[in-house]
Scaffold this active site. Structure first.
Site, PDB file in Angstrom:
ATOM      1  N   GLU A  60       0.803  -1.214   0.000  1.00  0.00           N
ATOM      2  CA  GLU A  60       0.000   0.000   0.000  1.00  0.00           C
ATOM      3  C   GLU A  60       0.837   1.265   0.000  1.00  0.00           C
ATOM      4  O   GLU A  60       0.467   2.263  -0.626  1.00  0.00           O
ATOM      5  CB  GLU A  60      -0.945   0.008   1.197  1.00  0.00           C
ATOM      6  CG  GLU A  60      -2.039  -1.051   1.141  1.00  0.00           C
ATOM      7  CD  GLU A  60      -1.548  -2.460   1.429  1.00  0.00           C
ATOM      8  OE1 GLU A  60      -0.434  -2.595   1.981  1.00  0.00           O
ATOM      9  OE2 GLU A  60      -2.264  -3.421   1.108  1.00  0.00           O
ATOM     10  N   HIS A 129     -11.584  -4.514   8.150  1.00  0.00           N
ATOM     11  CA  HIS A 129     -12.124  -4.310   6.808  1.00  0.00           C
ATOM     12  C   HIS A 129     -13.200  -3.227   6.801  1.00  0.00           C
ATOM     13  O   HIS A 129     -13.618  -2.781   5.743  1.00  0.00           O
ATOM     14  CB  HIS A 129     -12.721  -5.608   6.253  1.00  0.00           C
ATOM     15  CG  HIS A 129     -11.685  -6.597   5.812  1.00  0.00           C
ATOM     16  ND1 HIS A 129     -10.724  -7.095   6.655  1.00  0.00           N
ATOM     17  CD2 HIS A 129     -11.453  -7.172   4.609  1.00  0.00           C
ATOM     18  CE1 HIS A 129      -9.948  -7.941   5.985  1.00  0.00           C
ATOM     19  NE2 HIS A 129     -10.377  -8.003   4.749  1.00  0.00           N
TER      20      HIS A 129
HETATM   21  C1  LIG Z   1      -1.984  -4.690   4.408  1.00  0.00           C
HETATM   22  C2  LIG Z   1      -3.010  -5.517   3.700  1.00  0.00           C
HETATM   23  N1  LIG Z   1      -3.297  -5.233   2.410  1.00  0.00           N
HETATM   24  C3  LIG Z   1      -4.238  -5.924   1.750  1.00  0.00           C
HETATM   25  C4  LIG Z   1      -4.913  -6.939   2.363  1.00  0.00           C
HETATM   26  C5  LIG Z   1      -6.004  -7.681   1.612  1.00  0.00           C
HETATM   27  N2  LIG Z   1      -5.578  -9.024   1.250  1.00  0.00           N
HETATM   28  C6  LIG Z   1      -5.910 -10.074   2.020  1.00  0.00           C
HETATM   29  S1  LIG Z   1      -5.222 -11.458   1.486  1.00  0.00           S
HETATM   30  C7  LIG Z   1      -4.447 -10.707   0.205  1.00  0.00           C
HETATM   31  C8  LIG Z   1      -3.556 -11.488  -0.687  1.00  0.00           C
HETATM   32  C9  LIG Z   1      -2.503 -12.209   0.061  1.00  0.00           C
HETATM   33  O1  LIG Z   1      -1.755 -12.994  -0.755  1.00  0.00           O
HETATM   34  P1  LIG Z   1      -0.530 -13.853  -0.247  1.00  0.00           P
HETATM   35  O2  LIG Z   1       0.317 -13.022   0.662  1.00  0.00           O
HETATM   36  O3  LIG Z   1       0.117 -14.420  -1.426  1.00  0.00           O
HETATM   37  O4  LIG Z   1      -1.194 -14.958   0.682  1.00  0.00           O
HETATM   38  P2  LIG Z   1      -2.163 -16.190   0.356  1.00  0.00           P
HETATM   39  O5  LIG Z   1      -3.518 -15.784   0.869  1.00  0.00           O
HETATM   40  O6  LIG Z   1      -2.138 -16.458  -1.093  1.00  0.00           O
HETATM   41  O7  LIG Z   1      -1.617 -17.314   1.140  1.00  0.00           O
HETATM   42  C10 LIG Z   1      -4.775  -9.357   0.184  1.00  0.00           C
HETATM   43  C11 LIG Z   1      -4.330  -8.403  -0.837  1.00  0.00           C
HETATM   44  C12 LIG Z   1      -4.595  -7.204   3.722  1.00  0.00           C
HETATM   45  N3  LIG Z   1      -5.217  -8.163   4.414  1.00  0.00           N
HETATM   46  N4  LIG Z   1      -3.636  -6.488   4.349  1.00  0.00           N
END
Ligand SMILES: Cc1ncc(C[n+]2csc(CCOP(=O)(O)OP(=O)(O)O)c2C)c(N)n1
Lengths: 325, 355
Positions: A60, A129
């Site tokens: 972000e 959220h």
């Molecule tokens: C700081 C932040 N930005 C955005 C999100 C929204 N978000 C939740 S999960 C996700 C993707 C995460 O992907 P990854 O780190 O690859 O983990 P995975 O769920 O695939 O194991 C996002 C963008 C969040 N929870 N926290």
């Protein structure tokens, strides 16, 4: 005229502006191919290409800082922060870097950025959220904070925000995305940023609200009307700057007011509204102005958010209190 | 010391694999030492975790769970990395890393309470060294770094492990954590479960880096890449990292290449960004099938064992969800009182609005 829900109206605003101005760009996490976790940008990458609507890596602060740099280069970024709780990661870029750019460069550069983010309670989402963080941003000079309450306003305000040469934080209530449809004009129109809207006229008390709380206040006002109490409802639309003139005009007529916000009670937008009423209209008041708000706790886990959030009953009780003062 | 001229580290890293998809040990040197009982325990935990995930998805659909991030496919990374640790080692999880917490001692019904949006889900029992799931991607990486510094300052031979995804490795917090841990030589393991997607964003659009393991180089710490569908490779890599950490040799970044069979969350449709073909290919690498084949070849496991574990898991999940459902509801007063050690007067007054 087309019927649109708020999400479609927001998407339409972005489409209109992408078409009109080649400098408008959209980026953020997952906004591209799939069109965002709420599909607010669905179809826009297909229509305008990956150079103008694109996914970023998950960062972000980088999204915010990229927007500042692109603003310096003459672009007009619409940067999406996926959910409101994640703005903290971008806070330096939003409220320090973007909001101070004009001032720091003596007007040479500006930050014509819209930061869009969904927020708002009552949807039982995961932690962080839904929090109402508008007060936090509103306290930062140099950035405007817009919170639409309906599809028509959302489109007009968003177009105005995109055309604004200063940064705008544009907050979209999760519970309003699909709540209802209204007529929304095709193409181009704007709703002025910084101008409130009297959504219901009344003579006995002024209820000042914004976002979803406009609808909660309307439910309360319907109820109050049954016992002959006529509430006037003002939708702030923009919580920074606040349109105090419209509020003062109303208070002169009703002599009583309450302010409703989803956010925690202390030091927020409602407190600011009341401070300004005190400064500009104290002699017109027959009772102290009350706040109906969430209590000063962290936004609670899903299980009790419905009790935590302001509801019509609490608004009605507040109105009765100022009427009986 | 040799110097690499001009071009630096552009080579691919190969992932450590110990167990082939056919269930054969193909890298004897790196096969972790495990007794037969431990091998059976591993199979038990993996199958239990898969069954629990299946049930959780159903419970979610019935509205009996709230926010829930599926885990199927990631049993090797989740069960394996925890298995390689000691009870006093500390876990700082992301939102998906509930299995690690539960196998480290968090009662299952508390995981359900957390999902149902109940504060007590995060009330960790005294002797369980974990933090609750973190929603802010990357924040937990820095907490683990701090906890590791605590271990070091207290001369305690424990390690902190923290988890994030391929997406999480893009956050500023990730780099800040790696750099701090390197600078202070902290006993911390950064475990990245690279399942190929951050919600809808594929790895190729996340970074131009050839691997996440490469990112250790800039921080001056050890970086390794393992086959995340191979629990033996995971156990070996975490054991080695933990040993280095306990010996004062500092942090390790482990990238485990894995796949999540289900979408990102219950409200997400993976068919919009993943192909059936890709899903099929990864199915062939199922970490559970691999271990079961290996154990069967050693005469340690049978179909009946699998069925028994499934039945046990189902019964346990049913029991624990009921426990979660029976837990007394939160109240606004209780919430207000949980903000400070002593509730300030103005907050006391606010309780009245809710009575
Ligand atoms: C700081 C932040 N930005 C955005 C999100 C929204 N978000 C939740 S999960 C996700 C993707 C995460 O992907 P990854 O780190 O690859 O983990 P995975 O769920 O695939 O194991 C996002 C963008 C969040 N929870 N926290």
């Amino acid at each position: 005229m087309a019927q649109m829900n708020m999400k479609e109206a927001i998407r339409d605003a972005m489409r209109v502006e992408l078409k009109r101005d080649p400098n408008v760009l959209i980026f953020g996490e997952d906004v591209g191919h799939v069109g965002g976790v709420f599909r607010a940008t669905e179809g826009l990458q297909g229509e305008f290409g990956e150079e103008r609507v694109f996914d970023t890596p998950l960062a972000e602060s980088a999204i915010g800082g990229l927007a500042v740099g692109l603003g310096v280069q003459g672009f007009r970024p619409i940067a999406e922060i996926q959910f409101v709780g994640f703005i903290f990661e971008a806070l330096d870029q939003m409220v320090i870097q973007a909001a101070r750019l004009r001032y720091r460069t003596g007007g040479k550069y500006n930050a014509p950025i819209v930061f869009r983010t969904p927020f708002g309670g009552g949807v039982k989402a995961a932690e962080l959220h839904t929090d109402s963080l508008e007060g936090l941003i509103a306290q930062s000079p140099g950035i405007k904070v817009v919170v639409p309450s309906n599809p028509y306003d959302a489109k007009g305000l968003l177009i105005a925000a995109i055309r604004d040469n200063d940064p705008v934080f544009f907050m979209e209530h999760l519970n309003l995305y699909h709540a209802f449809r209204t007529e929304v004009p095709e193409g181009d129109y704007t709703v002025e940023i910084g101008k409130a809207n009297v959504v219901r006229e009344g003579s006995d008390v002024t209820i000042i609200a914004y976002g979803l709380m406009v609808h909660t206040a309307t439910k309360a006002a319907d109820e109050l009307e049954k016992s002959g109490i006529k509430a006037e409802i003002i939708d702030l639309r923009t919580v920074s700057p606040i349109d105090i003139d419209t509020i003062v005009e109303s208070v002169k007529k009703t002599n009583r007011a309450i302010v409703v916000q989803e956010a925690q009670k202390s030091a927020g937008v409602a407190a600011e509204v009341i401070a300004q009423i005190n400064e500009k209209a104290i002699l017109h008041l027959e009772a102290p102005v009350l706040r109906i708000a969430g209590p000063d706790t962290v936004y609670p886990f899903a299980q009790i958010e419905d009790t935590w959030l302001p509801n019509p009953a609490r608004i009605i009780a507040g109105v009765k209190k100022v009427l009986e003062f | 010391m040799s110097k690499v001229p001009y071009e630096v580290y552009t080579e691919d890293v190969e992932a450590l694999t110990v167990l082939s998809p056919a269930g054969e040990v193909i890298n004897k040197d790196k096969m972790p030492a495990l007794t037969d009982d431990q091998l059976k325990e591993i199979a038990y935990r993996m199958i239990f975790t898969r069954t629990w995930d299946d049930r959780a998805v159903n419970l979610g659909r019935q509205g009996r769970l709230g926010f829930y991030a599926p885990t199927s496919g990631q049993e090797a990374t989740m069960v394996g990395s925890e298995f390689a640790l000691e009870k006093e080692d500390f876990i700082c999880p992301g939102y998906r890393d509930i299995p690690q917490l539960v196998w480290h001692g968090l009662p299952l019904h508390q995981a359900f309470l957390y999902s149902r949006g109940h504060q007590h889900g995060g009330e960790i029992p005294e002797d369980v060294s974990v933090l609750p799931p973190q929603i802010i991607i990357g924040a937990q990486i820095l907490h683990a770094t701090g906890i590791a510094m605590g271990f070091k300052l207290k001369n305690q031979k424990n390690v902190a492990i923290t988890y994030t995804g391929d997406g999480g490795s893009s956050e500023g917090d990730f780099y800040e954590g790696l750099n701090f841990a390197g600078r202070f030589k902290l006993p911390v393991i950064f475990f990245v479960q690279n399942n190929g997607y951050a919600i809808t964003t594929p790895f190729a659009k996340q970074t131009a880096s050839k691997s996440i393991a490469h990112k250790a180089v800039a921080a001056g710490i050890t970086g390794v890449k393992v086959d995340g569908m191979d629990i033996f490779a995971v156990i070996q890599a975490v054991r080695e990292a933990a040993e280095r950490a306990r010996n004062g040799e500092g942090p390790t970044l482990i990238e485990a290449v894995t796949y999540r069979f289900r979408p990102h969350s219950l409200s997400d449709d993976a068919s919009k960004y993943r192909t059936k073909e890709e899903e099929g290919e990864w199915n062939e690498k199922d970490p559970i099938a691999r271990v079961v084949k290996y154990l069967e070849s050693k005469g340690l496991w049978s179909d009946e064992d699998t069925q028994r574990v499934k039945d046990e898991a189902k019964a346990k999940v049913n029991e624990e969800i009921k426990l979660a459902e029976k837990t007394e509801k939160m109240t606004i007063s209780g919430l207000i009182d949980s903000m400070f050690e002593t509730t300030p007067k103005d907050l006391e007054e606010q309780k009245a609005d809710f009575e």
